[in-house]
Design an enzyme around this catalytic site. Structure first.
Site, PDB file in Angstrom:
ATOM      1  N   GLY A   1      43.942  45.996  38.742  1.00 14.43           N
ATOM      2  CA  GLY A   1      43.946  45.937  37.277  1.00 14.43           C
ATOM      3  C   GLY A   1      42.511  46.005  36.761  1.00 14.43           C
TER       4      GLY A   1
ATOM      5  N   SER B   1      38.901  45.129  34.963  1.00 19.10           N
ATOM      6  CA  SER B   1      37.989  43.997  35.033  1.00 19.10           C
ATOM      7  C   SER B   1      38.434  42.970  33.994  1.00 19.10           C
ATOM      8  CB  SER B   1      36.560  44.477  34.734  1.00 19.10           C
ATOM      9  OG  SER B   1      35.668  43.394  34.728  1.00 19.10           O
ATOM     10  N   ALA B   2      38.443  41.724  34.377  1.00 14.23           N
ATOM     11  CA  ALA B   2      38.859  40.594  33.511  1.00 14.23           C
ATOM     12  C   ALA B   2      40.368  40.524  33.293  1.00 14.23           C
ATOM     13  CB  ALA B   2      38.146  40.602  32.161  1.00 14.23           C
ATOM     14  N   SER B   3      41.119  41.331  34.031  1.00 12.11           N
ATOM     15  CA  SER B   3      42.582  41.240  33.887  1.00 12.11           C
ATOM     16  C   SER B   3      43.091  39.910  34.465  1.00 12.11           C
ATOM     17  CB  SER B   3      43.277  42.428  34.569  1.00 12.11           C
ATOM     18  OG  SER B   3      42.954  42.490  35.949  1.00 12.11           O
ATOM     19  N   GLY B   4      42.357  39.362  35.437  1.00 14.58           N
ATOM     20  CA  GLY B   4      42.760  38.070  36.005  1.00 14.58           C
ATOM     21  C   GLY B   4      42.935  38.090  37.515  1.00 14.58           C
ATOM     22  N   LYS B   5      42.533  39.165  38.176  1.00 13.08           N
ATOM     23  CA  LYS B   5      42.752  39.304  39.625  1.00 13.08           C
ATOM     24  C   LYS B   5      42.150  38.146  40.426  1.00 13.08           C
ATOM     25  CE  LYS B   5      40.636  43.263  39.687  1.00 13.08           C
ATOM     26  NZ  LYS B   5      40.236  43.302  38.253  1.00 13.08           N
ATOM     27  N   SER B   6      40.860  37.902  40.220  1.00 14.17           N
ATOM     28  CA  SER B   6      40.180  36.861  41.011  1.00 14.17           C
ATOM     29  C   SER B   6      40.735  35.485  40.683  1.00 14.17           C
ATOM     30  CB  SER B   6      38.673  36.841  40.724  1.00 14.17           C
ATOM     31  OG  SER B   6      38.102  38.064  41.084  1.00 14.17           O
TER      32      SER B   6
ATOM     33  N   SER C   1      40.274  48.640  42.095  1.00 14.99           N
ATOM     34  CA  SER C   1      40.931  49.736  42.829  1.00 14.99           C
ATOM     35  C   SER C   1      41.652  50.688  41.870  1.00 14.99           C
ATOM     36  CB  SER C   1      41.868  49.202  43.920  1.00 14.99           C
ATOM     37  OG  SER C   1      42.705  48.152  43.484  1.00 14.99           O
TER      38      SER C   1
HETATM   39  P1  ADP Z   1      39.126  40.047  37.349  1.00 18.06           P
HETATM   40  O1  ADP Z   1      39.011  39.430  38.710  1.00 18.06           O
HETATM   41  O2  ADP Z   1      40.398  40.828  37.161  1.00 18.06           O
HETATM   42  O3  ADP Z   1      37.907  40.810  36.928  1.00 18.06           O
HETATM   43  P2  ADP Z   1      38.764  37.373  36.387  1.00 18.06           P
HETATM   44  O4  ADP Z   1      39.761  36.572  37.146  1.00 18.06           O
HETATM   45  O5  ADP Z   1      37.344  37.335  36.853  1.00 18.06           O
HETATM   46  O6  ADP Z   1      39.294  38.868  36.286  1.00 18.06           O
HETATM   47  O7  ADP Z   1      38.781  36.934  34.855  1.00 18.06           O
HETATM   48  C1  ADP Z   1      39.988  36.756  34.150  1.00 18.06           C
HETATM   49  C2  ADP Z   1      39.727  35.904  32.908  1.00 18.06           C
HETATM   50  O8  ADP Z   1      40.938  35.762  32.180  1.00 18.06           O
HETATM   51  C3  ADP Z   1      39.257  34.507  33.262  1.00 18.06           C
HETATM   52  O9  ADP Z   1      38.290  34.104  32.317  1.00 18.06           O
HETATM   53  C4  ADP Z   1      40.549  33.681  33.123  1.00 18.06           C
HETATM   54  O10 ADP Z   1      40.285  32.332  32.806  1.00 18.06           O
HETATM   55  C5  ADP Z   1      41.235  34.384  31.972  1.00 18.06           C
HETATM   56  N1  ADP Z   1      42.711  34.227  31.952  1.00 18.06           N
HETATM   57  C6  ADP Z   1      43.436  33.848  30.887  1.00 18.06           C
HETATM   58  N2  ADP Z   1      44.741  33.780  31.169  1.00 18.06           N
HETATM   59  C7  ADP Z   1      44.868  34.114  32.468  1.00 18.06           C
HETATM   60  C8  ADP Z   1      46.002  34.228  33.356  1.00 18.06           C
HETATM   61  N3  ADP Z   1      47.243  33.965  32.951  1.00 18.06           N
HETATM   62  N4  ADP Z   1      45.767  34.607  34.632  1.00 18.06           N
HETATM   63  C9  ADP Z   1      44.510  34.874  35.043  1.00 18.06           C
HETATM   64  N5  ADP Z   1      43.397  34.804  34.266  1.00 18.06           N
HETATM   65  C10 ADP Z   1      43.574  34.413  32.975  1.00 18.06           C
END
Ligand code: ADP
Length: 202
Positions: free
Chosen positions: A36, A38-43, A110
């Site tokens: 997904g 960036s910032a979608s929530g993967k990590s 990815s």
């Molecule tokens: P990615 O790894 O996809 O780049 P991150 O995990 O680093 O994304 O960041 C996702 C952001 O979204 C974080 O600041 C997290 O706190 C926020 N967030 C809000 N709601 C959710 C959720 N339901 N699941 C995961 N992250 C969430």
């Protein structure tokens, strides 16, 4: 995948099988491939699922895109070729961890379907779970936890997925994870429910 460069190499089979390792661990290895924007929530989801699995004594391991770019993939950037090589390498690492019996959670943007499919092809059938973290670009940009979208909009980051680089959404992901209007625990539970339904955890 490119031809193997070396000539005089021979694959050395193991005396111990994956089945035997898994019997000791009491679990089956697999890869949950989170993809997904960036910032979608993967990590965040990967780390929370990891924690919840460990609380159940499940052997698990997270492979995180940014983290691996510090060492294994320090020579790679974000061109399509480098992204493909990045995913090829981490796909191999994920496969090895899954073969060791771990439930592997990967957190890589990815963006290219072909690269994800190549990672899938390394795993036995049913052991690769493509999990599309389907947070919209608008929501990711509104979150912008690392300020990357702001930089990308300002032209300070080139090849930024969703802004100046493509993202090919999965067409047949095993799992679609929703995060908008959901807590991290609700999103993590979606992953756990899938693992439960497919017999990877109790
Ligand atoms: P990615 O790894 O996809 O780049 P991150 O995990 O680093 O994304 O960041 C996702 C952001 O979204 C974080 O600041 C997290 O706190 C926020 N967030 C809000 N709601 C959710 C959720 N339901 N699941 C995961 N992250 C969430």
């Amino acid at each position: 995948m490119a031809e193997t460069k070396s000539q005089n190499i021979h694959f050395h089979g193991a005396n111990v099988t994956r089945d035997e390792r898994e019997a000791i661990l009491g679990q089956r290895g697999c890869v949950v491939w989170l993809t997904g924007f960036s910032a979608s929530g993967k990590s965040t989801i990967a780390r929370r699922v990891e924690q919840l699995l460990l609380e159940q004594d499940v052997y698990t391991y997270v492979l995180d895109g940014d983290n691996l770019r510090f060492k294994l993939n320090k020579d790679l950037g974000f061109s399509a070729t480098d992204r493909a090589e990045n995913i090829r390498r981490v796909g191999c690492v994920a496969e090895l961890f899954a073969d060791s019996g771990a439930i592997v959670l990967t957190a890589f943007i990815s963006p290219y379907r072909a690269d994800r499919d190549a990672a899938r092809a390394l795993l036995p059938a049913g052991r690769f779970i493509e999990a599309f973290v389907a947070t919209s670009l608008e929501a990711c940009e509104a979150r912008d936890p690392k300020g990357l979208y702001k930089k990308a909009r300002a032209g300070e980051i080139k090849e930024f997925t969703g802004i100046s680089d493509p993202y090919e959404a999965p067409e047949a992901a095993e799992l679609i994870v929703n995060t908008e209007g959901k807590t991290v625990d609700e999103s993590a539970e979606q992953v756990l429910a899938h693992l439960r339904a497919h017999g990877f955890i109790k």
